[in-house]
Design a protein around this motif. Structure first.
Motif, PDB file in Angstrom:
ATOM      1  N   ARG A 178       0.796  -1.235   0.000  1.00 47.50           N
ATOM      2  CA  ARG A 178       0.000   0.000   0.000  1.00 47.50           C
ATOM      3  C   ARG A 178       0.825   1.279   0.000  1.00 47.50           C
ATOM      4  NH1 ARG A 178      -5.239  -0.652   1.788  1.00 47.50           N
ATOM      5  NH2 ARG A 178      -5.407   1.535   1.177  1.00 47.50           N
ATOM      6  N   GLU A 179       2.046   1.238   0.506  1.00 46.49           N
ATOM      7  CA  GLU A 179       2.820   2.469   0.662  1.00 46.49           C
ATOM      8  C   GLU A 179       4.046   2.533  -0.253  1.00 46.49           C
ATOM      9  OE1 GLU A 179       1.606   4.785   2.415  1.00 46.49           O
ATOM     10  OE2 GLU A 179       0.112   3.705   3.611  1.00 46.49           O
ATOM     11  N   ILE A 180       4.830   1.458  -0.280  1.00 45.55           N
ATOM     12  CA  ILE A 180       6.107   1.507  -1.005  1.00 45.55           C
ATOM     13  C   ILE A 180       5.929   1.217  -2.490  1.00 45.55           C
ATOM     14  CG2 ILE A 180       8.425   0.533  -1.175  1.00 45.55           C
ATOM     15  CD1 ILE A 180       8.286  -0.076   1.801  1.00 45.55           C
ATOM     16  N   LEU A 181       5.249   0.121  -2.799  1.00 45.05           N
ATOM     17  CA  LEU A 181       5.138  -0.301  -4.196  1.00 45.05           C
ATOM     18  C   LEU A 181       4.481   0.749  -5.098  1.00 45.05           C
ATOM     19  CD1 LEU A 181       5.969  -2.651  -5.943  1.00 45.05           C
ATOM     20  CD2 LEU A 181       3.738  -3.705  -5.517  1.00 45.05           C
ATOM     21  N   PRO A 182       3.372   1.392  -4.690  1.00 47.84           N
ATOM     22  CA  PRO A 182       2.796   2.421  -5.574  1.00 47.84           C
ATOM     23  C   PRO A 182       3.753   3.579  -5.862  1.00 47.84           C
ATOM     24  CG  PRO A 182       1.212   1.767  -3.895  1.00 47.84           C
ATOM     25  CD  PRO A 182       2.512   1.139  -3.512  1.00 47.84           C
ATOM     26  N   ASN A 183       4.586   3.950  -4.904  1.00 45.72           N
ATOM     27  CA  ASN A 183       5.520   5.056  -5.102  1.00 45.72           C
ATOM     28  C   ASN A 183       6.777   4.647  -5.861  1.00 45.72           C
ATOM     29  OD1 ASN A 183       4.397   7.458  -3.432  1.00 45.72           O
ATOM     30  ND2 ASN A 183       4.180   5.712  -2.057  1.00 45.72           N
ATOM     31  N   ALA A 184       7.015   3.346  -5.941  1.00 47.11           N
ATOM     32  CA  ALA A 184       8.175   2.858  -6.692  1.00 47.11           C
ATOM     33  C   ALA A 184       7.787   2.340  -8.074  1.00 47.11           C
ATOM     34  CB  ALA A 184       8.861   1.740  -5.901  1.00 47.11           C
ATOM     35  N   MET A 185       6.518   2.483  -8.443  1.00 49.65           N
ATOM     36  CA  MET A 185       6.017   1.835  -9.641  1.00 49.65           C
ATOM     37  C   MET A 185       6.629   2.395 -10.927  1.00 49.65           C
ATOM     38  SD  MET A 185       4.240  -0.651 -10.581  1.00 49.65           S
ATOM     39  CE  MET A 185       3.346  -1.033  -9.098  1.00 49.65           C
ATOM     40  N   ALA A 186       6.816   3.716 -11.001  1.00 47.44           N
ATOM     41  CA  ALA A 186       7.294   4.321 -12.257  1.00 47.44           C
ATOM     42  C   ALA A 186       8.654   3.773 -12.694  1.00 47.44           C
ATOM     43  CB  ALA A 186       7.339   5.842 -12.124  1.00 47.44           C
ATOM     44  N   PRO A 187       9.687   3.800 -11.839  1.00 47.02           N
ATOM     45  CA  PRO A 187      10.971   3.217 -12.271  1.00 47.02           C
ATOM     46  C   PRO A 187      10.907   1.711 -12.470  1.00 47.02           C
ATOM     47  CG  PRO A 187      11.096   3.877  -9.974  1.00 47.02           C
ATOM     48  CD  PRO A 187       9.821   4.439 -10.504  1.00 47.02           C
ATOM     49  N   LEU A 188      10.059   1.020 -11.710  1.00 44.13           N
ATOM     50  CA  LEU A 188       9.956  -0.424 -11.875  1.00 44.13           C
ATOM     51  C   LEU A 188       9.297  -0.794 -13.197  1.00 44.13           C
ATOM     52  CD1 LEU A 188       8.990  -1.656  -8.281  1.00 44.13           C
ATOM     53  CD2 LEU A 188      11.187  -1.844  -9.435  1.00 44.13           C
ATOM     54  N   VAL A 189       8.282  -0.042 -13.598  1.00 42.96           N
ATOM     55  CA  VAL A 189       7.630  -0.296 -14.886  1.00 42.96           C
ATOM     56  C   VAL A 189       8.605  -0.053 -16.034  1.00 42.96           C
ATOM     57  CG1 VAL A 189       5.849   0.542 -16.471  1.00 42.96           C
ATOM     58  CG2 VAL A 189       5.286   0.108 -14.077  1.00 42.96           C
ATOM     59  N   ALA A 190       9.364   1.037 -15.937  1.00 39.35           N
ATOM     60  CA  ALA A 190      10.363   1.322 -16.970  1.00 39.35           C
ATOM     61  C   ALA A 190      11.415   0.219 -17.020  1.00 39.35           C
ATOM     62  CB  ALA A 190      11.017   2.673 -16.700  1.00 39.35           C
ATOM     63  N   GLU A 191      11.849  -0.240 -15.847  1.00 39.45           N
ATOM     64  CA  GLU A 191      12.838  -1.313 -15.805  1.00 39.45           C
ATOM     65  C   GLU A 191      12.255  -2.620 -16.345  1.00 39.45           C
ATOM     66  OE1 GLU A 191      16.426  -3.372 -15.003  1.00 39.45           O
ATOM     67  OE2 GLU A 191      15.925  -1.251 -15.281  1.00 39.45           O
ATOM     68  N   PHE A 192      10.953  -2.826 -16.160  1.00 39.00           N
ATOM     69  CA  PHE A 192      10.324  -4.035 -16.696  1.00 39.00           C
ATOM     70  C   PHE A 192      10.470  -4.076 -18.213  1.00 39.00           C
ATOM     71  CE2 PHE A 192       6.924  -6.614 -18.374  1.00 39.00           C
ATOM     72  CZ  PHE A 192       6.862  -7.701 -17.503  1.00 39.00           C
TER      73      PHE A 192
END
Length: 304
Positions: free
Chosen positions: A214-228
């Motif tokens: 609920r807290e960390i993953l939504p805020n880390a999503m942008a770089p993680l999606v790009a890295e995906f």
């Protein structure tokens, strides 16, 4: 003259597909999303169109392909002519059919591998950053040791030991690439776990997995999606390289990397058939990078 004509045709196709895709997305998008597609660069719209085409071809391969995946139809290395519009390979199988089935196998396995690598690497990276202390240090040093081994050599070693089935291929490449995802996820999460809202959530008594979800993953999503997207390209190229070396997807399953190896001898006779699967690999890689660059630009908040 032929090269110049090919460049002109390629640029014309690029602009036509890019403009048409952007216009179609803008027309079909909801009102609040129209500005996003209006400002989409042509490279991103072209890349998105290519990705959609690959997904459709991969999904509908049995319906689109004119023949069976491993069906031997005639003499080997037939020229480009009806009914084999891209000729046949060294066993007399239809090259067009193999290309279509190769999209399903190569892209599908690469996507499954990337998804598994991200689930493992992202969860471990965020968990290590959240827990910290000795656990974080031990896991990180173990990951550093694995990353010190060249990825292709490490994959070759593991596949030689455990075999080259599709399941083994997915697990081995996912394990190797999850180390890269771990480093990124841990780095991003370390900048988030020190924020005040994380401390407030901890004081509310929220558990670790709820904090991650609920807290960390939504805020880390942008770089993680790009890295995906970038990691998908690397996995896609790794699978093709292993298949080219004979340790990837095993015949008679169609795969673009093995198709390059099987038809490589035609290059000496001026036949460009081996370049078709190589070009399919390159085109998808470039298309995914175009879309990832656009998403990174949007996530950064930068303006032209």
């Amino acid at each position: 003259m032929t090269i110049v004509l090919s460049i002109i045709v390629g640029l014309g196709l690029f602009f036509t597909v890019g403009f048409a895709t952007r216009a179609g997305l803008q027309a079909a998008a909801p009102l609040h999303h129209k500005p996003m597609f209006r400002d989409m660069p042509l490279t991103a719209s072209f890349g998105l169109a290519v990705i959609v085409i690959y997904v459709v071809v991969a999904s509908l391969a049995p319906a689109i392909a004119p023949y069976g995946e491993g069906e031997v139809l005639g003499a080997q290395y037939l020229p480009w002519a009806a009914p084999h519009y891209l000729g046949t390979d060294k066993l007399g199988r239809d090259t067009l059919t193999r290309l279509i089935y190769g999209a399903r196998n190569t892209v599908g396995i690469a996507f499954a591998t990337t998804a598994l690598a991200f689930v493992v690497g992202a969860v471990l990276g965020i968990w290590a950053a959240l827990v910290g202390g000795r656990l974080d240090q031990w896991v990180s040093r173990f990951v550093d040791a694995l990353m010190a081994i060249p990825a292709l050599i490490f994959s070759l070693l593991l596949l030689t030991i455990f075999g080259t089935s599709v399941l083994t291929l997915i697990l081995v490449i996912a394990a190797v690439d999850s180390t890269r995802v771990y480093r990124l996820a841990r780095s991003v999460a370390q900048g988030i776990v020190v924020m005040d809202y994380i401390e407030a959530a901890r004081l509310r008594g929220e558990g670790m997995w709820r904090l991650i979800r609920r807290e960390i993953l939504p805020n880390a999503m942008a770089p993680l999606v790009a890295e995906f997207g970038l990691r998908f390209c690397f996995v896609f190229l790794s699978i093709s390289a292993l298949s080219f070396l004979g340790l990837g997807i095993k015949p008679p399953t169609a795969d673009w990397g093995s198709m390059v190896r099987e038809n490589a001898t035609l290059i000496t006779f001026g036949d460009i058939t081996p370049l078709l699967p190589a070009g399919a690999i390159a085109l998808l890689t470039v298309a995914v990078n175009f879309v990832v660059d656009w998403q990174l630009h949007r996530a950064s908040g930068l303006k032209e």
